[in-house]
Design a protein around this motif. Structure first.
Motif, PDB file in Angstrom:
ATOM      1  N   LYS A 198      -7.997 -31.705  84.940  1.00  0.00           N
ATOM      2  CA  LYS A 198      -6.734 -31.863  84.433  1.00  0.00           C
ATOM      3  C   LYS A 198      -6.476 -30.611  83.441  1.00  0.00           C
ATOM      4  O   LYS A 198      -5.259 -30.235  83.455  1.00  0.00           O
ATOM      5  N   ASN A 199      -7.456 -30.614  82.604  1.00  0.00           N
ATOM      6  CA  ASN A 199      -7.019 -29.538  81.399  1.00  0.00           C
ATOM      7  C   ASN A 199      -6.874 -27.934  82.340  1.00  0.00           C
ATOM      8  O   ASN A 199      -5.947 -27.317  81.984  1.00  0.00           O
ATOM      9  N   GLY A 201      -5.951 -27.589  85.424  1.00  0.00           N
ATOM     10  CA  GLY A 201      -4.780 -27.349  86.018  1.00  0.00           C
ATOM     11  C   GLY A 201      -3.582 -27.507  85.136  1.00  0.00           C
ATOM     12  O   GLY A 201      -2.486 -26.609  85.585  1.00  0.00           O
ATOM     13  N   ASP A 202      -3.526 -28.015  84.105  1.00  0.00           N
ATOM     14  CA  ASP A 202      -2.366 -28.042  82.746  1.00  0.00           C
ATOM     15  C   ASP A 202      -2.373 -26.212  82.642  1.00  0.00           C
ATOM     16  O   ASP A 202      -1.342 -25.891  82.271  1.00  0.00           O
ATOM     17  N   GLU A 203      -3.535 -25.881  82.120  1.00  0.00           N
ATOM     18  CA  GLU A 203      -3.520 -24.366  81.742  1.00  0.00           C
ATOM     19  C   GLU A 203      -3.277 -23.305  82.725  1.00  0.00           C
ATOM     20  O   GLU A 203      -2.301 -22.605  82.474  1.00  0.00           O
ATOM     21  N   ALA A 205      -1.044 -24.286  85.209  1.00  0.00           N
ATOM     22  CA  ALA A 205       0.523 -24.374  85.428  1.00  0.00           C
ATOM     23  C   ALA A 205       1.185 -23.534  84.095  1.00  0.00           C
ATOM     24  O   ALA A 205       2.316 -22.874  84.304  1.00  0.00           O
ATOM     25  N   LEU A 206       0.876 -23.714  82.926  1.00  0.00           N
ATOM     26  CA  LEU A 206       1.341 -22.970  81.886  1.00  0.00           C
ATOM     27  C   LEU A 206       1.200 -21.270  81.899  1.00  0.00           C
ATOM     28  O   LEU A 206       2.294 -20.696  81.511  1.00  0.00           O
ATOM     29  N   ARG A 417      -2.401 -30.793  68.009  1.00  0.00           N
ATOM     30  CA  ARG A 417      -1.182 -31.520  68.704  1.00  0.00           C
ATOM     31  C   ARG A 417      -0.045 -31.644  67.711  1.00  0.00           C
ATOM     32  O   ARG A 417       1.154 -31.406  68.127  1.00  0.00           O
ATOM     33  N   LEU A 427       0.941 -24.361  73.412  1.00  0.00           N
ATOM     34  CA  LEU A 427       0.161 -25.282  74.322  1.00  0.00           C
ATOM     35  C   LEU A 427      -1.262 -24.978  74.390  1.00  0.00           C
ATOM     36  O   LEU A 427      -2.315 -25.528  74.403  1.00  0.00           O
ATOM     37  N   ARG A 428      -1.201 -23.531  74.514  1.00  0.00           N
ATOM     38  CA  ARG A 428      -2.763 -23.148  74.669  1.00  0.00           C
ATOM     39  C   ARG A 428      -3.824 -23.231  73.889  1.00  0.00           C
ATOM     40  O   ARG A 428      -4.874 -23.456  74.171  1.00  0.00           O
ATOM     41  N   LEU A 431      -4.720 -26.898  74.689  1.00  0.00           N
ATOM     42  CA  LEU A 431      -5.481 -27.064  75.593  1.00  0.00           C
ATOM     43  C   LEU A 431      -6.972 -26.584  75.462  1.00  0.00           C
ATOM     44  O   LEU A 431      -7.999 -27.345  75.667  1.00  0.00           O
ATOM     45  N   GLU A 434      -8.759 -29.483  73.602  1.00  0.00           N
ATOM     46  CA  GLU A 434      -9.057 -30.255  74.540  1.00  0.00           C
ATOM     47  C   GLU A 434     -10.408 -29.890  75.152  1.00  0.00           C
ATOM     48  O   GLU A 434     -11.255 -30.796  75.385  1.00  0.00           O
TER      49      GLU A 434
END
Length: 478
Positions: A198-199, A201-203, A205-206, A417, A427-428, A431, A434
């Motif tokens: 998930k992490n 994938g989020d990175e 996408a960012l 956060r 956001l990086r 992530l 995380e």
């Protein structure tokens, strides 16, 4: 009768021709008190595990697996069959020490030769029926203890085989518990792999969104795509490992792979630190089935030396025969047909080509080997306890440090956060925090699995609840 006795004594004197080889002094079973565990004792001495030691792992599904394995394992069934065979040999050896009583009989037709030096007419010239029936009693005096030694050897061997059943059971339990702990660790690793997926994938996408705005180059995006692919591959590998471990557990339980598919995610309790029992090296020898079995095998080999020594002396049996014999079956049970014979039977070893000396040397070599194997098993047993205790002590400190790292990573993620929510960080950084927390949790999870394995290893090293009882002592049945 006097002449018979004198002749018997003269034949006994001849046995001095066969001399027993003079060998070096035999080795001795090592005293466990001479070995130090090398581990500082706990403030309060612990106790040996009970025979259901795995229940401390706190999962009823594991208990069911153990019950299935103990009833269906081919390895355990084979060990039990070997024990039954050894008990049968013991019964045979015991029977050999007792008098033997049998009945023999025969019937048939006979025509005797007319040319035996008797006057004509004294020997019938026709075919006559004949019969013989009698009771035969034999008893070996066992003056040199050959049969008593054989019984002692068979008794120790039978008890060793029975203890080997306990050792096989313990190894089976240990293998199941270890595989089950591995399965729990694999599921925990899969959870963390999903979090990494998930992490990643989020990175990705960012970074793709930033690339669309001209803020990132394609190299950075490609690197994120590669990380995502590697995480997917890690998940697939963990799924494979979980499937293989389930299959292994099913096989250990004596079932097919379909049983493994029914095994759900383990729910293991957190084990408490185990304290070592007091006076451990000395108490360990009666708590480990492998040590008890090795000692019994050495005792059996020692008794077989007695068998080999008796081969240098004569066997003297008492034999008695009482019965009837007659030509003409209608005369068989008349008083005049009575036959009887009683007296000693002697087998005198004078020259055997060196067989007795070779047998004695072989028996002594078997004993020397058995003692050496026991001493090696004792050293290995004490080392295994020391290794497990050392691992537990080290893992306690490592787990504490890993837990501190997880706590610190959680605080860092919470702070990051907050800064991201306030617009102070992008956001990086969140992530990345995380990923740091996932890594810290992965390290802690691996240590917890190692701690479970160390608990299992220590329980097994302490004998898994086995305790030597009088029925395992060869002196009790000799």
């Amino acid at each position: 009768m006097i002449r018979h006795t004198q002749a018997l004594l003269a034949m006994l004197a001849l046995t001095g021709c066969a001399s027993i080889p003079q060998l070096d002094a035999p080795p001795a079973l090592r005293d466990p008190a001479t070995l130090s565990l090398g581990v500082r004792p706990a403030a309060a001495p612990g106790s040996f595990p009970d025979d259901r030691w795995w229940t401390a792992m706190g999962d009823p599904a594991l208990d069911r697996l153990m019950e299935e394995a103990l009833s269906a394992s081919p390895d355990l069934a084979a060990a039990q069959a070997r024990a039954r065979r050894a008990l049968a040999f013991q019964a045979q050896a015991k029977a050999a020490t007792l008098p033997a009583l049998g009945v023999e009989g025969s019937a048939g037709a006979i025509r005797q030769s007319q040319n035996q030096g008797f006057p004509p007419g004294l020997i019938p010239g026709d075919v006559r029926d004949q019969g013989r029936i009698g009771a035969l009693l034999e008893f070996d005096l066992d003056l040199w203890g050959r049969k008593r030694s054989a019984l002692a050897a068979a008794t120790s061997a039978a008890m060793s085989a029975q203890v080997d059943v306990a050792q096989t059971r313990l190894l089976l339990q240990a293998a199941i518990a270890s595989a089950y702990a591995d399965l729990a660790g694999l599921f925990a690793s899969r959870d963390l792999a999903e979090a990494r997926l998930k992490n990643a994938g989020d990175e990705l996408a960012l970074l793709q969104a930033r690339q669309a705005r001209g803020l990132e180059n394609s190299a950075v995006v490609s690197e994120a795509e590669g990380q995502l692919a590697r995480t997917v591959a890690e998940l697939k590998a963990l799924d494979e490992a979980i499937a293989l471990t389930r299959n292994a557990l099913a096989a250990l339980a004596g079932a097919g792979p379909e049983r493994g598919q029914m095994i759900q995610r383990p729910q293991l309790a957190v084990r408490q630190d185990l304290a070592l029992p007091g006076d451990l090296p000395l108490n360990l020898v009666g708590r480990r089935p492998d040590l008890v079995s090795a000692r019994l095998r050495a005792e059996s080999a020692s008794a077989r030396i007695g068998i080999a020594r008796a081969a240098f002396y004569p066997d003297i049996n008492l034999v008695a025969l009482v019965g009837f014999q007659a030509i003409g079956l209608d005369n068989l049970f008349q008083d005049s047909s009575l036959i009887a014979n009683a007296g000693p039977a002697l087998r005198l070893p004078i020259f055997d080509g060196g067989a007795a000396r070779a047998g004695y040397r072989a028996a002594r070599a078997d004993y020397d080997e058995a003692v050496s194997l026991y001493n090696a098993a004792l050293i290995t047993a004490i080392r295994q306890v020391a290794d497990a205790a050392a691992s537990k002590a080290s893992l306690t400190d490592q787990i504490a440090a890993a837990q501190n790292a997880v706590n610190a990573a959680q605080r860092q993620l919470a702070a990051t956060r907050q800064r991201h929510a306030a617009g102070l960080d992008d956001l990086r950084r969140t992530l990345a925090a995380e990923r740091a927390l996932i890594g810290a949790r992965a390290a802690l999870s691996a240590l917890n699995t190692l701690n479970q394995q160390a608990d299992i290893a220590l329980s097994v090293a302490l004998g898994g609840g086995f305790a030597e009882t009088p029925e395992y002592k060869p002196e009790a049945n000799r």
